[in-house]
Each structure stands twice: as structure tokens, then as C-alpha cells.
Design a protein around this motif. Structure first.
Motif: not given
Length: 333
Positions: A115-124
Motif C-alpha cells: 500500500v502506497l500513498g500519493l498527494p491528493v493533487h497527483t493521485l489521479a
């Protein structure tokens, strides 16, 4: 060794990971998000020299050897392999080196769900590429790693999930919350109602700890008549309450915080404009390495809303990622 879920939060400032070591026990680890080229030979530590051996893990990405871990020098933040404060950081060799280092340091060679994460504005924009890049078998120089599945979620959702498990009475899924995650490069916020994200009231932007540190460095440079570039050392001094040694002077960093907080004010103006009315919000859940510096400005911006600053906020996302991954695994089975 196999694990059902490994959660890794590769941030711009630090890389954190979490996994289930035993029933009811979560193991975590953290090291600076610095990947430096590995030297051809090392003269540090060992052989009765009296010097400590550096705590680093060597990994190989696209044929290039890197060192990552707590023992990497802060000077690695500068130069060809320095911090990459850009949105496409997740596609870089540095990101892959940090992720590989976290996996090796966790001790797992087979991962059912990463499970990884991304900033909200780069997720898509980047989530699909992360999945495609890391699913499968990989050898990053320390043996083959098998990753069966990769999930990528918005970083603040890790904080919300973790907070909900800690304080179900206040942070229940049927309530409205604003999650603010203060990272090294970005500040992200997510407005959640009934555990659903309101995209119109959520967002992210540059304006994390690095910008505050840069402002402090600029102001010290003005006072000293000489440019200051060593923001990594400023960061350490802030966190540990130490003076900043500049040539033969010990400078009190705290005296420069007032002006640096203008960076936070600018971010919070964006947050307030995007979020809108907050009278229905149960709490503002605050996490990330810059949480302590942001809290006073958030209190000024939202004076009547309860602020829930989590303990060990640096690990909030990683712990939340782990919970999300374990929930997804149970659902599948």
C-alpha cells in the motif's frame, strides 16, 4: 519472509513503513528520503576503527547503486541525487530506491499487498503508473522481491483511517472531518463526510516544511550577509530544539519562525477558501512532520473547531495505509 500487507509512505522528507509483526503488534521504521550514489568503497566503521558503521542499505535501480537509510549523510539532499521537490518525483530512480530500501529493511521478500500513498493533487495522474511499475518480481540488489498487488491511496486518507481507529467516538465514519496532512513538500487536505471524500472541498498544494525551512534560511542569510543553503540542518535544529551553528555563531532558529509562518498563512487561505463553511465539521485531524508548526495557524483560521493532532504524526499515514490494506485483504477473502 512473507507479509500480507506492507505499508510504505515515501514522502519528500522521510520514508516510513509499517507492517504487522504479530497479532496486535505493528512494527514501523523511518529514514530520511535521501538516496545517494553508493561509493565504490567505504572506509567508515568496522575493523576496530572506533567509528560506527553507517546504518545504510544498498539498492540498485536501473543498474545504478544507491545507499538509503538512517545513516545517509544530510549532504545527500544536495547535488545530483538531492531531494526532488517535484510532482513526478514518484517516477524517479530516487523514489524507487527509497521504496526498495524500505522493503528490504522491513525484512520481507514476498508481499501480498503493498500500500502506497500519493498527494491528493497527483493521485489521479500517477497511481496507475505506480501500480504497473511495482507489481511483480524485482531484484533491487539484495535478492528477489515479489509484490503481488499494489494499492495507491490519497495520503490524508491514511491519517483519517488511523485516527478513526484511535478515537472512534470522535472520529467515527458517519461524521464530517477535515484531514490536514503537512508534508515536506506539500500540504494536503481532505474533507470527508460519511467516509466519502468531497472532491470539491479537498485539495493539495506546495507549501510544506521545505518552504518554511527555505524562508528561514533566506532570512538568516540576509542577517549574516551570506547565503545559507543548509536547510537540512535547519530542519534538525528545529525538531531537536538546537541552535543553528553558522561559522562561529549559534543562532536561535525560533526567532525566525514568525516571518516563516507567512508560508503557512498562504496555505491556510487556500484551505479555507476551498473547504468553505466548517460549522458541521466534527474535527480537524492534523498529521505530518510539520503538524506542530501548522497547528497555531490552523487554530487562528478555524478558531471554534476541535483540532486533533495525532501522536507520532509522522507515522499516521503509514499506520493508516496498513489498516486500509488489511481491510482490503479481508474483503477479498
Amino acid at each position: 519472509m512473507k507479509t500480507n500487507v506492507l505499508a510504505v509512505d515515501v514522502g519528500y522528507g522521510n520514508t516510513k513503513f509499517a507492517y504487522r509483526a504479530a497479532v496486535g503488534t505493528v512494527a514501523t521504521g523511518m529514514f530520511p528520503s535521501l538516496a545517494q550514489y553508493a561509493p565504490a568503497r567505504s572506509i567508515s566503521g568496522g575493523n576496530g576503527s572506533g567509528f560506527k558503521t553507517r546504518d545504510v542499505t544498498q539498492v540498485t535501480i536501473n543498474g545504478t547503486p544507491y545507499e538509503v537509510g538512517p545513516g545517509v549523510s544530510l549532504t545527500a539532499a544536495y547535488g545530483n541525487t538531492g531531494r526532488m521537490l517535484v510532482d513526478d518525483y514518484v517516477l524517479s530512480n530516487n523514489y524507487a530506491a527509497l521504496l526498495a530500501g524500505a522493503i528490504y529493511r522491513s525484512g520481507h521478500t514476498r508481499i501480498a499487498r503493498l500500500v502506497l500513498g500519493l498527494p491528493v493533487h497527483t493521485l489521479a495522474k500517477f497511481s496507475r503508473e505506480l501500480v504497473e511499475r511495482f507489481v511483480g518480481d524485482h531484484d533491487f540488489g539484495q535478492g528477489v522481491i515479489t509484490i503481488e498487488k499494489v494499492n495507491v491511496i490519497a495520503q490524508p486518507l491514511g491519517t483519517l483511517t488511523y485516527a478513526t481507529t484511535l478515537r472512534a467516538d470522535r472520529n467515527g465514519a458517519s461524521q464530517q472531518h477535515l484531514v490536514v496532512d503537512v508534508g515536506y513538500y506539500t500540504t494536503d487536505w481532505v474533507y470527508v463526510s460519511d467516509f466519502q471524500i468531497d472532491d470539491r472541498r479537498s485539495g493539495g498544494r506546495p507549501g510544506g516544511m521545505s518552504q518554511i525551512l527555505q524562508r528561514i534560511a533566506e532570512n538568516i542569510g540576509k542577517d549574516q550577509g551570506e547565503a545559507v543553503y543548509d536547510i537540512e540542518r535547519i530542519d534538525v535544529c528545529l525538531r531537536e530544539g538546537l541552535p543553528f551553528h553558522f561559522y562561529n555563531q549559534d543562532i536561535d532558529i525560533r526567532s525566525y519562525l514568525t516571518d516563516a509562518q507567512q508560508v503557512i498563512n498562504d496555505v491556510m487561505v487556500d484551505v479555507k477558501n476551498r473547504v468553505g463553511p466548517v460549522e458541521g465539521i466534527r474535527s480537524i485531524i492534523l498529521s505530518g512532520g510539520g503538524a506542530d508548526l501548522y497547528r497555531p495557524i490552523i487554530r487562528q483560521t478555524f478558531p471554534r473547531t476541535f483540532i486533533d493532532k495525532l501522536e507520532n504524526p509522522c507515522f499516521a499515514n503509514a499506520n493508516g495505509f496498513l489498516i486500509v490494506g488489511e481491510s482490503a485483504s479481508r474483503t477479498v477473502h
